[in-house]
Write a protein that holds these residues in place. Structure first.
Motif, PDB file in Angstrom:
ATOM      1  N   ALA A  66     -89.296 -62.783  11.999  1.00 28.64           N
ATOM      2  CA  ALA A  66     -88.574 -63.210  13.084  1.00 28.64           C
ATOM      3  C   ALA A  66     -87.580 -64.287  11.438  1.00 28.64           C
ATOM      4  O   ALA A  66     -85.922 -64.145  11.775  1.00 28.64           O
ATOM      5  N   LEU A  67     -87.595 -64.814  10.808  1.00 24.62           N
ATOM      6  CA  LEU A  67     -87.115 -65.852   9.162  1.00 24.62           C
ATOM      7  C   LEU A  67     -86.465 -64.429   8.462  1.00 24.62           C
ATOM      8  O   LEU A  67     -84.667 -64.688   8.724  1.00 24.62           O
ATOM      9  N   GLN A  68     -86.682 -62.770   8.424  1.00 26.70           N
ATOM     10  CA  GLN A  68     -85.771 -61.964   8.309  1.00 26.70           C
ATOM     11  C   GLN A  68     -84.426 -61.738   9.144  1.00 26.70           C
ATOM     12  O   GLN A  68     -83.662 -61.738   8.710  1.00 26.70           O
ATOM     13  N   GLU A  69     -84.202 -61.770  10.597  1.00 22.43           N
ATOM     14  CA  GLU A  69     -83.933 -62.284  11.193  1.00 22.43           C
ATOM     15  C   GLU A  69     -82.669 -63.321  11.644  1.00 22.43           C
ATOM     16  O   GLU A  69     -82.067 -63.339  11.903  1.00 22.43           O
ATOM     17  N   PHE A  70     -83.047 -63.957  10.939  1.00 18.15           N
ATOM     18  CA  PHE A  70     -82.580 -65.250  11.591  1.00 18.15           C
ATOM     19  C   PHE A  70     -81.377 -66.168  10.884  1.00 18.15           C
ATOM     20  O   PHE A  70     -81.381 -65.415   9.140  1.00 18.15           O
ATOM     21  N   ASP A  71     -80.847 -66.812  10.981  1.00 15.56           N
ATOM     22  CA  ASP A  71     -79.277 -66.918  10.639  1.00 15.56           C
ATOM     23  C   ASP A  71     -79.276 -67.649  10.004  1.00 15.56           C
ATOM     24  O   ASP A  71     -79.685 -69.039  10.727  1.00 15.56           O
ATOM     25  N   PRO A  72     -78.742 -67.869   8.576  1.00 15.99           N
ATOM     26  CA  PRO A  72     -79.374 -68.911   7.555  1.00 15.99           C
ATOM     27  C   PRO A  72     -77.923 -70.027   8.298  1.00 15.99           C
ATOM     28  O   PRO A  72     -78.103 -71.414   7.829  1.00 15.99           O
ATOM     29  N   ALA A  73     -77.520 -69.885   8.970  1.00 11.26           N
ATOM     30  CA  ALA A  73     -75.787 -70.911   8.727  1.00 11.26           C
ATOM     31  C   ALA A  73     -76.831 -72.004  10.023  1.00 11.26           C
ATOM     32  O   ALA A  73     -76.715 -73.137  10.054  1.00 11.26           O
ATOM     33  N   ARG A  74     -78.086 -71.382  11.054  1.00  7.20           N
ATOM     34  CA  ARG A  74     -78.688 -72.077  12.052  1.00  7.20           C
ATOM     35  C   ARG A  74     -79.348 -73.122  11.086  1.00  7.20           C
ATOM     36  O   ARG A  74     -80.403 -74.407  11.735  1.00  7.20           O
ATOM     37  N   LEU A  75     -79.725 -73.110   9.465  1.00 10.78           N
ATOM     38  CA  LEU A  75     -80.863 -73.527   9.349  1.00 10.78           C
ATOM     39  C   LEU A  75     -80.782 -75.482   9.468  1.00 10.78           C
ATOM     40  O   LEU A  75     -81.574 -76.061   9.816  1.00 10.78           O
ATOM     41  N   PRO A  76     -79.379 -75.811   9.130  1.00 17.78           N
ATOM     42  CA  PRO A  76     -78.897 -77.522   9.403  1.00 17.78           C
ATOM     43  C   PRO A  76     -79.610 -77.681  11.263  1.00 17.78           C
ATOM     44  O   PRO A  76     -79.061 -78.852  11.433  1.00 17.78           O
ATOM     45  N   GLN A  77     -79.684 -76.912  11.651  1.00 19.34           N
ATOM     46  CA  GLN A  77     -79.118 -76.936  13.497  1.00 19.34           C
ATOM     47  C   GLN A  77     -80.193 -77.543  14.023  1.00 19.34           C
ATOM     48  O   GLN A  77     -81.507 -77.386  12.993  1.00 19.34           O
ATOM     49  N   ILE A  78     -80.604 -78.690  14.448  1.00 16.27           N
ATOM     50  CA  ILE A  78     -81.494 -79.442  15.066  1.00 16.27           C
ATOM     51  C   ILE A  78     -82.630 -78.084  15.850  1.00 16.27           C
ATOM     52  O   ILE A  78     -81.991 -77.921  16.728  1.00 16.27           O
ATOM     53  N   VAL A  79     -83.993 -79.246  15.917  1.00 15.71           N
ATOM     54  CA  VAL A  79     -84.890 -78.316  16.777  1.00 15.71           C
ATOM     55  C   VAL A  79     -84.807 -79.761  18.223  1.00 15.71           C
ATOM     56  O   VAL A  79     -85.466 -80.819  17.137  1.00 15.71           O
ATOM     57  N   GLY A  80     -85.053 -79.186  19.047  1.00 15.19           N
ATOM     58  CA  GLY A  80     -85.820 -80.017  20.195  1.00 15.19           C
ATOM     59  C   GLY A  80     -84.446 -80.810  20.345  1.00 15.19           C
ATOM     60  O   GLY A  80     -83.270 -81.511  19.584  1.00 15.19           O
ATOM     61  N   GLY A  81     -84.811 -82.603  20.703  1.00 15.72           N
ATOM     62  CA  GLY A  81     -84.155 -83.261  21.151  1.00 15.72           C
ATOM     63  C   GLY A  81     -84.365 -84.550  20.213  1.00 15.72           C
ATOM     64  O   GLY A  81     -84.718 -84.268  19.114  1.00 15.72           O
ATOM     65  N   PRO A  82     -84.792 -85.471  20.608  1.00 24.36           N
ATOM     66  CA  PRO A  82     -85.401 -87.050  19.975  1.00 24.36           C
ATOM     67  C   PRO A  82     -86.125 -86.961  18.749  1.00 24.36           C
ATOM     68  O   PRO A  82     -86.865 -86.092  18.965  1.00 24.36           O
TER      69      PRO A  82
END
Length: 108
Positions: free
Chosen positions: A54-70
């Motif tokens: 899954a990490l090999q397919e993960f788009d590095p551009a998503r790294l700064p995106q927030i996981v979940g809510g608050p």
């Protein structure tokens, strides 16, 4: 270890809303036999391989995106994917160290 690796995998692959692992935070060990241990190790290798895939397919551009809510430290929400991934690595290293100490104290 398997429970949280599975939860991180679920978040990465499905973009699922963060939750506690389906097995719970501290799954009960119901069988401590050598066969059960071998089964758990095989499951660990399988989930670890799936997480690497899954990490090999993960788009590095998503790294700064927030996981979940608050922010919820218990669920690892409100932080970036990068922080979550560092967290799962830290989690694995911590418990691997514990296993190493136990093996040294009690043998193979």
């Amino acid at each position: 270890m398997n429970a949280w690796q599975g939860e991180v995998l679920r978040r990465l692959k499905a973009g699922a809303k963060p939750a506690l692992p389906a097995e719970g935070d501290w799954p009960e060990v119901r069988d401590a036999s050598p066969a059960a241990w071998d089964k758990m190790l095989a499951a660990h290798e399988s989930i670890h391989a799936a997480l690497i895939g899954a990490l090999q397919e993960f788009d590095p551009a998503r790294l700064p995106q927030i996981v979940g809510g608050p922010p919820d430290p218990a669920l690892g929400t409100g932080t970036a994917f990068a922080t979550m991934l560092h967290g799962i690595v830290d989690h694995e290293l911590y418990h691997s160290g514990q296993i190493g100490v136990l093996k040294k104290a009690f043998g193979p």
